[in-house]
Design an enzyme around this catalytic site. Structure first.
Site, PDB file in Angstrom:
ATOM      1  N   LYS A 114       0.846  -1.202   0.000  1.00 19.17           N
ATOM      2  CA  LYS A 114       0.000   0.000   0.000  1.00 19.17           C
ATOM      3  C   LYS A 114       0.883   1.256   0.000  1.00 19.17           C
ATOM      4  O   LYS A 114       0.669   2.172  -0.766  1.00 19.17           O
ATOM      5  CB  LYS A 114      -0.918  -0.029   1.225  1.00 19.17           C
ATOM      6  CG  LYS A 114      -1.846   1.145   1.294  1.00 19.17           C
ATOM      7  CD  LYS A 114      -2.757   1.070   2.498  1.00 19.17           C
ATOM      8  CE  LYS A 114      -3.485   2.396   2.661  1.00 19.17           C
ATOM      9  NZ  LYS A 114      -4.287   2.462   3.862  1.00 19.17           N
ATOM     10  N   GLU A 159      10.886  -4.569   3.946  1.00 24.34           N
ATOM     11  CA  GLU A 159      10.966  -5.982   3.551  1.00 24.34           C
ATOM     12  C   GLU A 159      10.565  -6.155   2.079  1.00 24.34           C
ATOM     13  O   GLU A 159      11.228  -6.831   1.292  1.00 24.34           O
ATOM     14  CB  GLU A 159      10.027  -6.851   4.414  1.00 24.34           C
ATOM     15  CG  GLU A 159      10.364  -6.887   5.888  1.00 24.34           C
ATOM     16  CD  GLU A 159       9.665  -5.776   6.685  1.00 24.34           C
ATOM     17  OE1 GLU A 159       9.410  -4.687   6.113  1.00 24.34           O
ATOM     18  OE2 GLU A 159       9.394  -5.991   7.871  1.00 24.34           O
ATOM     19  N   GLY A 213      -4.655  -1.693   5.143  1.00 21.85           N
ATOM     20  CA  GLY A 213      -3.848  -2.814   4.638  1.00 21.85           C
ATOM     21  C   GLY A 213      -4.453  -4.170   4.978  1.00 21.85           C
ATOM     22  O   GLY A 213      -4.579  -5.046   4.112  1.00 21.85           O
ATOM     23  N   ARG A 214      -4.870  -4.356   6.241  1.00 25.79           N
ATOM     24  CA  ARG A 214      -5.366  -5.680   6.635  1.00 25.79           C
ATOM     25  C   ARG A 214      -6.796  -5.935   6.175  1.00 25.79           C
ATOM     26  O   ARG A 214      -7.362  -6.998   6.454  1.00 25.79           O
ATOM     27  CB  ARG A 214      -5.212  -5.876   8.148  1.00 25.79           C
ATOM     28  CG  ARG A 214      -5.778  -4.776   8.998  1.00 25.79           C
ATOM     29  CD  ARG A 214      -5.340  -4.880  10.450  1.00 25.79           C
ATOM     30  NE  ARG A 214      -5.760  -3.724  11.233  1.00 25.79           N
ATOM     31  CZ  ARG A 214      -5.079  -2.580  11.316  1.00 25.79           C
ATOM     32  NH1 ARG A 214      -3.930  -2.448  10.666  1.00 25.79           N
ATOM     33  NH2 ARG A 214      -5.516  -1.579  12.042  1.00 25.79           N
ATOM     34  N   GLU A 233      -3.765  -6.442  15.196  1.00 21.49           N
ATOM     35  CA  GLU A 233      -3.274  -5.150  14.719  1.00 21.49           C
ATOM     36  C   GLU A 233      -4.391  -4.102  14.805  1.00 21.49           C
ATOM     37  O   GLU A 233      -4.125  -2.911  14.940  1.00 21.49           O
ATOM     38  CB  GLU A 233      -2.746  -5.267  13.277  1.00 21.49           C
ATOM     39  CG  GLU A 233      -1.845  -4.117  12.868  1.00 21.49           C
ATOM     40  CD  GLU A 233      -1.068  -4.376  11.584  1.00 21.49           C
ATOM     41  OE1 GLU A 233       0.009  -4.986  11.649  1.00 21.49           O
ATOM     42  OE2 GLU A 233      -1.539  -3.969  10.509  1.00 21.49           O
ATOM     43  N   HIS A 260      -3.153 -32.968  18.569  1.00 17.76           N
ATOM     44  CA  HIS A 260      -1.977 -33.767  18.943  1.00 17.76           C
ATOM     45  C   HIS A 260      -0.826 -32.869  19.370  1.00 17.76           C
ATOM     46  O   HIS A 260       0.329 -33.294  19.378  1.00 17.76           O
ATOM     47  CB  HIS A 260      -1.584 -34.676  17.768  1.00 17.76           C
ATOM     48  CG  HIS A 260      -2.698 -35.609  17.408  1.00 17.76           C
ATOM     49  ND1 HIS A 260      -2.888 -36.827  18.031  1.00 17.76           N
ATOM     50  CD2 HIS A 260      -3.733 -35.474  16.546  1.00 17.76           C
ATOM     51  CE1 HIS A 260      -3.974 -37.411  17.544  1.00 17.76           C
ATOM     52  NE2 HIS A 260      -4.507 -36.600  16.641  1.00 17.76           N
ATOM     53  N   LYS A 297       9.893  -0.390  13.422  1.00 12.97           N
ATOM     54  CA  LYS A 297      10.366  -0.123  12.049  1.00 12.97           C
ATOM     55  C   LYS A 297      11.384   1.006  12.053  1.00 12.97           C
ATOM     56  O   LYS A 297      12.405   0.958  11.365  1.00 12.97           O
ATOM     57  CB  LYS A 297       9.201   0.299  11.150  1.00 12.97           C
ATOM     58  CG  LYS A 297       8.266  -0.793  10.728  1.00 12.97           C
ATOM     59  CD  LYS A 297       7.299  -0.209   9.682  1.00 12.97           C
ATOM     60  CE  LYS A 297       6.087  -1.087   9.476  1.00 12.97           C
ATOM     61  NZ  LYS A 297       5.073  -0.477   8.631  1.00 12.97           N
TER      62      LYS A 297
HETATM   63  O1  F6P Z   1       2.761  -4.462   9.729  1.00 16.67           O
HETATM   64  C1  F6P Z   1       2.485  -3.119   9.610  1.00 16.67           C
HETATM   65  C2  F6P Z   1       1.895  -2.792   8.290  1.00 16.67           C
HETATM   66  O2  F6P Z   1       1.831  -1.420   8.209  1.00 16.67           O
HETATM   67  C3  F6P Z   1       0.519  -3.436   8.070  1.00 16.67           C
HETATM   68  O3  F6P Z   1      -0.522  -2.704   8.578  1.00 16.67           O
HETATM   69  C4  F6P Z   1       0.487  -3.584   6.599  1.00 16.67           C
HETATM   70  O4  F6P Z   1      -0.484  -4.490   6.210  1.00 16.67           O
HETATM   71  C5  F6P Z   1       1.898  -4.034   6.320  1.00 16.67           C
HETATM   72  O5  F6P Z   1       2.687  -3.278   7.212  1.00 16.67           O
HETATM   73  C6  F6P Z   1       2.361  -3.859   4.908  1.00 16.67           C
HETATM   74  O6  F6P Z   1       2.309  -2.526   4.520  1.00 16.67           O
HETATM   75  P1  F6P Z   1       2.411  -2.116   3.000  1.00 16.67           P
HETATM   76  O7  F6P Z   1       1.270  -2.722   2.290  1.00 16.67           O
HETATM   77  O8  F6P Z   1       2.377  -0.632   2.989  1.00 16.67           O
HETATM   78  O9  F6P Z   1       3.716  -2.648   2.471  1.00 16.67           O
END
Ligand code: F6P
Length: 559
Positions: free
Chosen positions: A206, A212, A273-274, A359, A390, A518
């Site tokens: 987003k 990452e 995002g979620r 979250e 199990h 972060k």
């Molecule tokens: O984990 C934190 C977060 O901001 C989430 O809310 C989001 O889904 C994720 O990082 C990924 O963010 P982006 O879609 O901006 O890469």
């Protein structure tokens, strides 16, 4: 301080919880033979049974009053009408607009977003059809065989969970792989064995700033352009154009990475995002299953949106789910909630719901900036139920901690194999029953006596075999995991989380708690790279533990 605890229903529920702690579910069932029909609700394809929760009519009545006193209906209507209910980021929250199959006008800041949503879906459809039909060619002129989705959190968990859940509905057209971890091992093992000429990357972020995802995307880009150059294609930009698409609300940043404008699918800041699976973030799912199946997923979610928007709260499933969660966590004091799918297809659901719920509502600050004086969201965890049996079910049955659980099963398996499904579902029924009824010392004693054990041996063993029961669960029974019912389940949990947040007086749509780490990681990344930062310098910047660990890491990395 939140004013929730001064609400009349809140006080009533505190007293009711004190009473319910003394009551066993077995007694509730003995007292009310119609419990199952009283405490269950149904939508086509999804039955929700909450009769094994530690509630009675008085508790449910007070919970419904709590919903009213917390203005849940007004907050729901604000969400559906595009008000800025994400107060800390000053944004609307409109994932429901992404799946509004009725295509109603939904205004965000005076602008109808339904047209933009339809346009983006149409772009997705055209792209999906081009890739799946083979019209879309890679740099060598071959068709795409593999899609690698790069993203993390909300840009990964939903699409991956759905991809796994609906694998039985996919054909052989495309393989889809997911990379979320910045640990190079994941992207290296994913790319190993893939042919760059037939691989398409979907970079989902987003913000298009997530470290990452950006790191993985750059690695993928380098891998692709190196292979294209080796194949004699000198124009790396045009090669990449055939293999990279992005999904983002930050179109400019995606462009700066070299992704062509035509290959960028938009999402909007009013999609959290979620909650973004329903936007172009779902592109890997649509590529995998075909666009029609993706639409069926949206339709299932839309059905639940209609139900949430219109059903009376006493039979409104997401409202009931939220009220039960608040009851268990805030009033009964149970600290966690297990998610237990009895369907292999749903094996990533616990991970997905961890982000969705924790979250969203794992916060101590209430909307006006004060603090809570009550427990908010439970720790969400879980695993495919049959494997959990199990592993950790011993804890669920006999630990002093009581962990409410959601059991999720289906009448039909995604792939029916003779003799399997009834075995699986017998366990689904047995476990929630055992958690509820338990087994008493007298019953164990009778059993061991019948087996001929000596009275001394019986005395030794009986206490170990007692199950107190009285452990609350809800059961979802789906007709089958298919795009529509899966869309329904996800939307049920989304709205549950929303209602839970309203009752707990929390802004469910920001995530400041993940930002702190972060920021620190960014600084550490630079200090790890800097030769000038030895242990003494690090100690000036960090606590001695963190400085010591970093110094040791640097020394060992360089030796
Ligand atoms: O984990 C934190 C977060 O901001 C989430 O809310 C989001 O889904 C994720 O990082 C990924 O963010 P982006 O879609 O901006 O890469």
């Amino acid at each position: 301080m939140s004013s929730r605890s001064t609400l009349p229903a809140w006080t009533a529920l505190q007293s009711l919880a004190a009473q319910q702690r003394e009551i066993h579910l077995n007694d509730l069932f003995s007292a009310d033979p119609s419990r199952f029909s009283t405490f269950s609700a149904e939508l086509p394809g999804v039955l929700f049974d909450y009769s094994k929760q530690r509630v009675d009519a008085n508790v449910m009545q007070s919970l419904l009053e709590l919903a009213e006193q917390c203005d849940v209906a007004a907050w729901r209507d604000k969400m559906f009408s595009g008000e800025h209910i994400n107060i800390t980021e000053d944004r609307a929250v409109l994932h429901v607009a992404l799946r509004d199959r009725a295509k109603r006008c939904i205004l965000v800041d005076g602008v109808d977003v339904s047209g933009e949503v339809s346009r983006e879906l149409a772009r997705m459809e055209a792209f999906v059809n081009a890739v799946r039909s083979g019209d879309w060619k890679g740099y060598s002129g071959e068709m795409i065989t593999d899609v690698v989705s790069i993203g993390i959190g909300g840009s990964h968990l939903g699409p991956q969970m759905v991809t796994e859940a609906l694998a039985a509905y996919a054909d052989e057209t495309l393989n889809v792989h997911y990379v979320s971890n910045v640990d190079g091992t994941q992207i290296a093992t994913t790319l190993n064995g893939l042919d760059p000429a037939t691989t398409l990357f979907v970079i989902s972020s987003k913000t298009f700033t997530t470290s990452e995802t950006m790191t993985n995307a750059r690695t993928a880009l380098a891998w692709l352009t190196a292979a294209a150059a080796e194949a004699g294609i000198s124009d790396s930009k045009s090669a990449a154009g055939k293999h990279f698409v992005a999904v983002s609300s930050n179109v400019a940043a995606a462009g700066e990475m070299g992704i062509e404008q035509d290959n960028i699918f938009s999402m909007w800041d009013w999609v959290g995002g979620r909650f973004s699976l329903w936007s172009a973030i779902g592109l890997p799912v649509a590529l995998y299953l075909g666009f029609e199946k993706f639409v069926e997923l949206l339709e299932g979610a839309h059905e639940v949106d209609e139900h949430f928007a219109s059903a009376d709260f006493a039979s409104n499933i997401p409202v009931l789910m939220a009220l039960l969660s608040v009851w268990n966590t805030t009033f009964m004091g149970f600290p966690a909630q297990a998610i237990l799918p009895y369907d292999q297809a749903m094996h990533r659901l616990p991970a997905y719901l961890q982000q969705a719920e924790m979250e969203s509502n794992g916060k101590f600050v209430v909307r006006d900036g004060g603090s809570v004086d009550y427990a908010t969201v439970p720790l969400i965890w879980g695993e495919v139920g049959i494997n959990g049996q199990h592993a950790f079910y011993q804890f669920l049955h006999q630990s002093p901690a009581i962990i409410p659980a959601d059991f999720i099963g289906s009448v039909r398996s995604s792939i029916e194999v003779d003799g399997h499904h009834d075995v699986l579902m017998s366990n689904y029924f047995a476990q929630s029953k055992a958690l509820m009824t338990g087994v008493s010392a007298a019953e164990i004693r009778a059993d061991l006596t019948a087996k001929g054990l000596s009275p001394e041996r019986i005395d030794e063993i009986v206490p170990h075999k007692v199950h107190q029961g009285n452990r609350p669960t809800s059961s979802f029974l789906l007709s089958r995991v298919e795009p529509r019912t899966l869309g329904m389940m996800i939307a049920l949990y989304e709205h549950k989380i929303f209602v839970q947040g309203v009752i707990l007086d929390i802004c469910s749509f920001d995530q400041w708690g993940v930002e702190l780490g972060k920021v620190i990681a960014k600084k550490i990344e630079a200090d790890i790279a800097a030769d000038s930062m030895g242990e003494a310098e690090l100690q000036q910047q960090y606590d001695v533990s963190t400085a010591g660990l970093m110094a040791r890491y640097k020394t060992m990395r360089r030796s």
